[in-house]
Design a protein around this motif. Structure first.
Motif, PDB file in Angstrom:
ATOM      1  N   ALA A   1       0.546  25.957  -5.334  1.00  0.00           N
ATOM      2  CA  ALA A   1       1.633  26.070  -5.986  1.00  0.00           C
ATOM      3  C   ALA A   1       2.677  25.656  -5.385  1.00  0.00           C
ATOM      4  N   GLU A   2       2.801  25.827  -3.876  1.00  0.00           N
ATOM      5  CA  GLU A   2       3.816  25.328  -3.078  1.00  0.00           C
ATOM      6  C   GLU A   2       3.980  23.784  -2.775  1.00  0.00           C
ATOM      7  N   ILE A   3       2.662  23.177  -3.249  1.00  0.00           N
ATOM      8  CA  ILE A   3       2.613  21.675  -3.118  1.00  0.00           C
ATOM      9  C   ILE A   3       3.794  21.015  -4.245  1.00  0.00           C
ATOM     10  N   THR A   4       3.485  21.723  -5.448  1.00  0.00           N
ATOM     11  CA  THR A   4       4.183  21.076  -6.519  1.00  0.00           C
ATOM     12  C   THR A   4       5.339  21.747  -6.847  1.00  0.00           C
ATOM     13  N   GLY A   5       5.861  22.961  -6.100  1.00  0.00           N
ATOM     14  CA  GLY A   5       6.936  23.273  -6.313  1.00  0.00           C
ATOM     15  C   GLY A   5       7.114  24.591  -7.286  1.00  0.00           C
ATOM     16  N   LYS A   6       6.091  25.075  -7.851  1.00  0.00           N
ATOM     17  CA  LYS A   6       6.052  26.162  -8.837  1.00  0.00           C
ATOM     18  C   LYS A   6       6.219  27.417  -7.918  1.00  0.00           C
ATOM     19  N   ILE A   7       6.175  27.516  -6.714  1.00  0.00           N
ATOM     20  CA  ILE A   7       6.563  28.338  -5.661  1.00  0.00           C
ATOM     21  C   ILE A   7       7.128  27.702  -4.686  1.00  0.00           C
ATOM     22  N   TYR A   8       8.361  27.936  -4.326  1.00  0.00           N
ATOM     23  CA  TYR A   8       9.142  27.411  -3.203  1.00  0.00           C
ATOM     24  C   TYR A   8      10.295  28.331  -2.409  1.00  0.00           C
ATOM     25  N   THR A   9      10.440  27.907  -1.329  1.00  0.00           N
ATOM     26  CA  THR A   9      11.610  28.677  -0.485  1.00  0.00           C
ATOM     27  C   THR A   9      12.684  27.668  -0.119  1.00  0.00           C
ATOM     28  N   GLU A  10      14.000  28.184   0.582  1.00  0.00           N
ATOM     29  CA  GLU A  10      14.737  27.438   0.863  1.00  0.00           C
ATOM     30  C   GLU A  10      14.229  26.555   1.965  1.00  0.00           C
ATOM     31  N   GLN A  11      13.494  27.144   2.850  1.00  0.00           N
ATOM     32  CA  GLN A  11      13.015  26.500   4.178  1.00  0.00           C
ATOM     33  C   GLN A  11      11.999  25.256   3.500  1.00  0.00           C
TER      34      GLN A  11
ATOM     35  N   ALA B   1       0.835  -1.348  -0.061  1.00  0.00           N
ATOM     36  CA  ALA B   1       0.091  -0.046   0.072  1.00  0.00           C
ATOM     37  C   ALA B   1       0.961   1.205  -0.029  1.00  0.00           C
ATOM     38  N   SER B   2       1.892   1.383   0.941  1.00  0.00           N
ATOM     39  CA  SER B   2       2.647   2.416   0.949  1.00  0.00           C
ATOM     40  C   SER B   2       3.422   2.591  -0.461  1.00  0.00           C
ATOM     41  N   TRP B   3       3.907   1.417  -0.909  1.00  0.00           N
ATOM     42  CA  TRP B   3       4.897   1.430  -2.307  1.00  0.00           C
ATOM     43  C   TRP B   3       3.751   2.064  -3.406  1.00  0.00           C
ATOM     44  N   ARG B   4       2.645   1.538  -3.470  1.00  0.00           N
ATOM     45  CA  ARG B   4       1.536   2.027  -4.347  1.00  0.00           C
ATOM     46  C   ARG B   4       1.454   3.607  -4.466  1.00  0.00           C
ATOM     47  N   ALA B   5       1.118   4.164  -3.367  1.00  0.00           N
ATOM     48  CA  ALA B   5       0.936   5.649  -2.785  1.00  0.00           C
ATOM     49  C   ALA B   5       2.036   6.236  -3.533  1.00  0.00           C
ATOM     50  N   GLY B   6       3.325   5.850  -2.743  1.00  0.00           N
ATOM     51  CA  GLY B   6       4.433   6.514  -3.433  1.00  0.00           C
ATOM     52  C   GLY B   6       4.718   6.507  -5.050  1.00  0.00           C
ATOM     53  N   ARG B   7       4.365   5.363  -5.414  1.00  0.00           N
ATOM     54  CA  ARG B   7       4.580   5.143  -7.057  1.00  0.00           C
ATOM     55  C   ARG B   7       3.698   5.985  -7.623  1.00  0.00           C
ATOM     56  N   ASP B   8       2.410   6.056  -7.411  1.00  0.00           N
ATOM     57  CA  ASP B   8       1.360   6.991  -7.985  1.00  0.00           C
ATOM     58  C   ASP B   8       1.889   8.509  -7.921  1.00  0.00           C
ATOM     59  N   HIS B   9       2.331   8.931  -6.869  1.00  0.00           N
ATOM     60  CA  HIS B   9       2.868  10.193  -6.961  1.00  0.00           C
ATOM     61  C   HIS B   9       3.972  10.373  -7.702  1.00  0.00           C
ATOM     62  N   LEU B  10       5.014   9.468  -7.604  1.00  0.00           N
ATOM     63  CA  LEU B  10       6.003   9.524  -8.463  1.00  0.00           C
ATOM     64  C   LEU B  10       5.881   9.654  -9.985  1.00  0.00           C
ATOM     65  N   MET B  11       4.808   8.871 -10.286  1.00  0.00           N
ATOM     66  CA  MET B  11       4.407   9.040 -11.551  1.00  0.00           C
ATOM     67  C   MET B  11       3.695  10.256 -12.283  1.00  0.00           C
ATOM     68  N   GLY B  12       3.411  11.244 -11.400  1.00  0.00           N
ATOM     69  CA  GLY B  12       2.957  12.545 -11.520  1.00  0.00           C
ATOM     70  C   GLY B  12       1.463  12.760 -11.843  1.00  0.00           C
ATOM     71  N   GLY B  13       0.701  11.940 -11.527  1.00  0.00           N
ATOM     72  CA  GLY B  13      -0.745  11.949 -11.585  1.00  0.00           C
ATOM     73  C   GLY B  13      -1.169  12.769 -10.386  1.00  0.00           C
ATOM     74  N   TYR B  14      -0.947  12.678  -9.335  1.00  0.00           N
ATOM     75  CA  TYR B  14      -1.251  13.420  -8.209  1.00  0.00           C
ATOM     76  C   TYR B  14      -0.970  14.874  -8.461  1.00  0.00           C
ATOM     77  N   ALA B  15       0.114  15.220  -8.876  1.00  0.00           N
ATOM     78  CA  ALA B  15       0.853  16.771  -9.259  1.00  0.00           C
ATOM     79  C   ALA B  15      -0.177  17.320 -10.177  1.00  0.00           C
ATOM     80  N   ALA B  16      -0.461  16.513 -11.219  1.00  0.00           N
ATOM     81  CA  ALA B  16      -1.172  16.809 -12.402  1.00  0.00           C
ATOM     82  C   ALA B  16      -2.754  17.103 -11.797  1.00  0.00           C
ATOM     83  N   HIS B  17      -3.061  16.458 -10.890  1.00  0.00           N
ATOM     84  CA  HIS B  17      -4.517  16.939 -10.238  1.00  0.00           C
ATOM     85  C   HIS B  17      -4.403  18.039  -9.536  1.00  0.00           C
ATOM     86  N   VAL B  18      -3.321  18.036  -8.661  1.00  0.00           N
ATOM     87  CA  VAL B  18      -3.443  19.422  -7.796  1.00  0.00           C
ATOM     88  C   VAL B  18      -3.116  20.606  -8.801  1.00  0.00           C
ATOM     89  N   GLU B  19      -2.501  20.462  -9.951  1.00  0.00           N
ATOM     90  CA  GLU B  19      -2.324  21.618 -10.951  1.00  0.00           C
ATOM     91  C   GLU B  19      -3.672  21.971 -11.730  1.00  0.00           C
TER      92      GLU B  19
END
Length: 464
Positions: free
Chosen positions: A441-451, A151-169
């Protein structure tokens, strides 16, 4: 790295190096170079067996030499050019024998030839800064590496494939579209307001609010997927808690003794139940008396019970008035996170009907014979599955950082709707919408800070 004003500084002119395989002895170890000097360093330390020209992405066999030309090991080496490597920079990887000493010697030569030691997560940080992945995918790298269940691998894999980021965007783009309409109206304040247009914008915001609510609802299950599901075994002393702990683990992990109060502190172990990481905690027995040490264990047990996702409350069915005792034990507790278990089924001739006034069923088993354990494990698995979201969508929030930003965005959307309904000025509405869009935008890193980057990549190990 950060400058004095907290802005992100660019270290892409450096060439970094690190071991990318686990420490210890093994058949093969990997070392990665990334940066502008990678190809130069390769030519300095590598003597290929064949004189054929260097081709990207082709493994070549040869010898690794030091500054004196001494051969240190037989290795395989591969070159990946800028823009097509994991980091987005020129990159070289060596694969040598996996002994501690040989890896140390090779790493020393690379450091002396112009590279510096990579910081934790720096390879993945470069991949983000060079646009190879977004910030959710960078975080997913750590999730996939740390995954210890399907389950943890599947959730991480789905995030890695970019579908989650595309949904947030997509959600963010809807907010941006509304924001553009609102900001346009600031420049044309003398024109009549079109009620149909405002209704359309409100409809879009309602869709965004619903999508954000669905993401937030997935976090409880997402946290369980990422961090595991905690099951606390609780009850009176000598009810069989440690025996159940051992039975579930299928090993003699806890000391079992007929004397009450044997467990003075908690024990915990991880196991896999239907692909989910489950932390089983054996707690001290709860009773009114007991010495100072036992009472300290009981206080800790209460803390664990309060924080657990599920509590298995055991009762000793060999006791004459066990149903009444069980009822008294749970009367003042949160029963929604509780599962009742009657132990010592092997010594009971007849089970009473209508055991409790609460609607909770009682699961019967014998820790001695194992009877009923499989049914209990199945019930635990069903409880876990009821707590986690549908993994097939890939839109599961597993990060507390993401949850916080989604909450900020959702609050901004709600406030924007109120302002629009109250005919507030466009510039104030636009401020709220921009706040919500920036949070996403901060979730996907379109906006980010050093912190933000520092917090994320500090959890990585060296070599990732």
């Amino acid at each position: 790295m950060a400058s004095s004003d907290g802005q992100v500084m660019d270290d892409r002119d450096d060439t970094i190096v690190a071991i990318i395989t686990p420490p210890g002895e093994g058949g093969v170890a990997g070392i990665r170079l990334a940066g502008p000097l990678s190809l130069t360093i390769l030519d300095t330390v590598f003597r290929p067996e064949s004189s054929s020209s260097l081709k990207p992405f082709v493994l070549r066999y040869g010898r690794f030499v030091n500054s004196h030309g001494e051969s240190l090991d037989e290795v395989m080496a591969v070159y990946m050019p800028q823009g097509k490597s994991y980091t987005g920079l020129d990159q070289v990887e060596f694969f040598c024998h996996g002994g501690r000493q040989v890896v140390r010697l090779l790493l020393e030569v690379l450091l002396a030839t112009g590279a510096r030691a990579a910081q934790p997560g720096e390879f993945t940080r470069l991949a983000f800064l060079n646009g190879r992945i977004d910030l959710t995918q960078a975080e997913a790298v750590a999730e996939v590496i740390a995954a210890n269940t399907e389950a943890s691998w599947r959730a991480g894999r789905d995030h890695l494939m970019g579908g989650y980021a595309a949904h947030v965007e997509r959600i963010r783009q809807q907010l941006v579209a509304v924001l553009a309409e609102i900001e346009a109206s600031i420049d044309f304040t003398e024109e009549d307001i079109d009620p149909a247009r405002d209704g359309q914008l409100l409809g879009t915001l309602e869709t965004v609010e619903r999508d954000l609510s669905e993401l937030l609802a997935s976090y409880t299950g997402g946290r369980i997927i990422k961090e595991g599901f905690t099951v606390a075994i609780a009850g009176r002393p000598n009810s069989g808690k440690s025996s159940l702990f051992n039975l579930l683990l299928k090993q003699e992990r806890a000391l079992v003794n007929p004397e009450p109060g044997t467990t003075r502190d908690y024990l915990s172990e991880w196991l896999d139940i239907d692909g989910f990481a489950v932390k089983i905690v054996d707690t001290a027995g709860l009773r009114a008396d007991g010495g100072t040490v036992e009472k300290a264990g009981q206080a800790r047990a209460e803390e664990i019970i309060d924080q657990a996702d599920l509590v298995l409350w055991l009762a000793d069915m060999s006791e004459k008035a066990w149903p009444q005792g069980l009822q008294a034990d749970i009367e003042s507790r949160k029963t929604e996170s509780m599962m009742l278990v009657g132990n010592k089924l092997d010594v009971v001739n007849e089970l009473p009907s209508n055991i409790l006034t609460t609607p909770l069923p009682v699961h019967f088993l014998s820790c001695k014979t194992g009877e009923g354990c499989r049914r209990l494990t199945k019930a635990i698995a069903e409880r876990i599955k009821a707590s986690v979201p549908d993994l097939t969508s890939g839109h599961v929030v597993t990060s507390a950082r993401h949850k916080q930003n989604i909450e900020l965005a959702a609050g901004a959307v709600v406030q924007s709707k109120k302002l629009m309904a109250g005919s507030e000025t466009p510039d104030i509405i636009a401020f709220e919408l921009r706040r919500g869009a920036d949070a996403l935008a901060e979730i996907t890193g379109k906006i980010y800070t050093e912190q933000i980057l520092g917090t994320i990549f500090s959890r990585f190990c060296v070599g990732k």
